[in-house]
Write an enzyme that holds these catalytic residues in place. Structure first.
Site, short mmCIF file in Angstrom:
data_model
loop_
_atom_site.label_atom_id
_atom_site.label_comp_id
_atom_site.label_asym_id
_atom_site.label_seq_id
_atom_site.Cartn_x
_atom_site.Cartn_y
_atom_site.Cartn_z
N ASP A 8 0.86 -1.19 0.00
CA ASP A 8 0.00 0.00 0.00
C ASP A 8 0.89 1.23 0.00
OD1 ASP A 8 -2.00 -1.83 0.19
OD2 ASP A 8 -2.77 -1.18 2.14
N ASP A 129 -15.13 -2.87 -1.71
CA ASP A 129 -14.76 -2.61 -0.32
C ASP A 129 -16.03 -2.32 0.47
OD1 ASP A 129 -12.16 -2.68 -1.35
OD2 ASP A 129 -12.15 -0.52 -1.70
#
Length: 240
Positions: A8, A129
């Site tokens: 990330d 998500d």
């Protein structure tokens, strides 16, 4: 089942967030390309990259770090975050990404997902998500009334390569994945499903593999950085 190590990217660094909060980021490396190379050297077959700044900005922000990773490694990589038009999709695939992940745009402009999946077969995934079964967008900052399974089913005939399902409340929390919700989603659609969020031990990976639904893979980040999961050992165990 494929184990996807997560990188990330925030401000050019390799970080992990806690439950998707940008102000709760732990920096694990200021050299993402070296981290990617280390994952490759440990035997991983794929890399999962996220441009966190890009997810909020709506356009690529950590492009330099992604390009450095692609230059340093030769395993396929998938990238999500800030990819919201055909030009960006095409640019990233031309730079060597194996797969782009479309998240916010899958809710706001599903026709783009269909167009991209048709133009680039096997190279477009949908990132879903969710908090409490409902889809969140724009770097998880905005909640919608769209249900996870409804969104996934809407792309059944689109030709997308995979669905990456993240339970936001589990992400970075080291509390284990939401196995039940992930398995339910995998049973509800024919599209390959990749589990994300909360994978914190080898036991979690084995539980996902043996959940009774056929999962394409699982993504893990913090557990690999903290040493809770030994990547080489986990890859060997999953193959076994």
């Amino acid at each position: 089942m494929i184990l996807y190590p997560a990188i990330d990217l925030k401000d050019g660094q390799c970080v992990r967030l806690y439950k998707g909060e940008m102000d709760q980021a732990t920096v694990f490396s200021d050299n993402p390309a070296a981290q990617a190379k280390a994952f490759q050297d440990a035997g991983c077959e794929w890399l999962h990259l996220v441009d966190l700044n890009g997810a909020f900005a709506g356009e690529p922000v950590n492009g330099g770090a992604v390009e450095a990773i692609l230059a340093e490694t030769n395993v396929p990589a998938q990238l999500g975050g800030g990819i919201r038009d055909m030009a960006t999709i095409e640019r990233w695939l031309d730079k060597g990404l194996a797969r782009v992940i479309l998240g916010t745009v899958a809710v706001e402009n599903p026709d783009l997902v269909r167009e991209a999946a048709k133009a680039f077969p096997g190279k477009v995934a949908v990132g879903i998500d969710a908090r409490n079964g409902r889809v969140a967008t724009k770097g998880w900052a905005e909640e919608t009334d769209v249900m996870v399974t409804d969104l996934a089913k809407s792309f059944e005939d689109a030709g997308v390569a995979a669905i990456i399902y993240t339970d936001i409340n589990r992400d970075g929390a080291m509390q284990g994945p939401n196995i039940e919700a992930t398995a339910d989603l995998a049973r509800a659609v024919s599209i390959p499903v990749i589990a994300s969020g909360g994978v914190s031990s080898l036991d979690d990976l084995i539980a996902l593999r043996d959940c009774g639904a056929s999962l394409n893979g699982a993504i893990s980040g913090r557990a690999l950085y903290d040493g809770a999961i030994d990547l080489a050992g986990a890859l060997k165990a999953l193959k076994g």
